[in-house]
Design an enzyme around this catalytic site. Structure first.
Site, PDB file in Angstrom:
ATOM      1  CE1 TYR A 145     157.658  93.731  79.933  1.00  0.00           C
ATOM      2  CE2 TYR A 145     156.789  93.053  77.795  1.00  0.00           C
ATOM      3  CZ  TYR A 145     157.658  92.860  78.859  1.00  0.00           C
ATOM      4  OH  TYR A 145     158.514  91.789  78.845  1.00  0.00           O
ATOM      5  CG  ASP A 185     166.683  94.680  81.450  1.00  0.00           C
ATOM      6  OD1 ASP A 185     167.062  93.512  81.249  1.00  0.00           O
ATOM      7  OD2 ASP A 185     166.589  95.531  80.546  1.00  0.00           O
TER       8      ASP A 185
END
Length: 245
Positions: free
Chosen positions: A111, A53
């Site tokens: 992540y 994003d």
């Protein structure tokens, strides 16, 4: 002869509207595709391992493209880095099998999420961490994160308007470490739902603040209801660290 080139990409997502190319928006994918065109005069489609994003960063994004260029595969990184903006770096470039696809062949991702826990905000790392000014019970956060490991239906930790039907994912490793004011969450799994890492992190912060009981994680998972989980942590603390094949 057509070659399939695999890139390992590092980027600072602060100034970009995410990875995926979009009309009238500056994105990572578009910027690299334009750089490839500059050196090959070919319009290529750069396929990434997944979208990130707006304001999300990457140490290890993977992408691939097909080209008829005679540039040696190992030299693409040098050629691209010479014209790319300084907030995007090609760390590696290599030729792979023609069938390789950076997204469909990926078997897992890792992540990291960075929390800056101090009453006073930081001007230096404001674009690279989530500033949490509240006192946090780190031990409760550490107890809670272990409950995410395993194969679960993570619907409660997905963006509520997502249309994904299969919400079962496997988290193979989940850790949280604290070093002075910095808290680092690491999640490794076979795949992640939209906003899943950010919602898990927001839930951990809410546990640290005492708004959610760490013993309720299993209940939240089993409820499959987004409203039972914590808030969504902001994007700038999130990093795509590794993609596994």
């Amino acid at each position: 002869m057509e070659k399939n080139i695999k890139l390992l990409i590092e980027y600072d997502g602060t100034n970009y509207h995410g990875w995926q190319k979009q009309p009238n928006e500056l994105t990572i994918q578009q910027t690299i595709e334009e750089a490839i065109y500059s050196i090959t005069k070919e319009k290529v489609i750069l396929s990434g391992s997944g979208r990130t994003d707006s304001r999300v960063h990457a140490y290890g994004q993977v992408a691939n493209f097909h080209t008829n260029s005679n540039i040696p595969d190992g030299n693409f990184k040098y050629a691209l880095n010479s014209i790319l903006p300084k907030d995007i770096s090609i760390k590696e470039s290599s030729q792979v099998e023609s069938e390789f696809h950076s997204r469909y062949d990926a078997i897992g991702k890792e992540y990291k999420y960075i929390i800056y826990n101090d009453k006073i905000r930081s001007s230096i790392i404001r674009n690279y961490s989530y500033h949490v000014a509240y006192d946090l019970d780190f031990m409760n956060m550490k107890k809670a994160i272990n409950e995410f490991v395993g194969t679960h239906d993570f619907r409660a930790f997905m963006f509520s308007k997502s249309q994904v039907q299969n919400t079962i994912r496997t988290i193979k490793e989940a850790t949280i470490e604290k070093n002075d004011k910095m808290i680092e969450v690491t999640l490794r799994g076979n795949g992640f739902l939209y906003n899943m890492v950010r919602i898990i992190t927001g839930t951990l912060v809410d546990i640290g603040r005492g708004k959610i009981d760490f013993k309720d994680i299993n209940y939240i998972i089993e409820s499959k209801k987004r409203e039972n989980a914590g808030h969504t942590a902001p994007p700038q603390g999130l990093y795509l660290n590794k993609v596994f094949y």
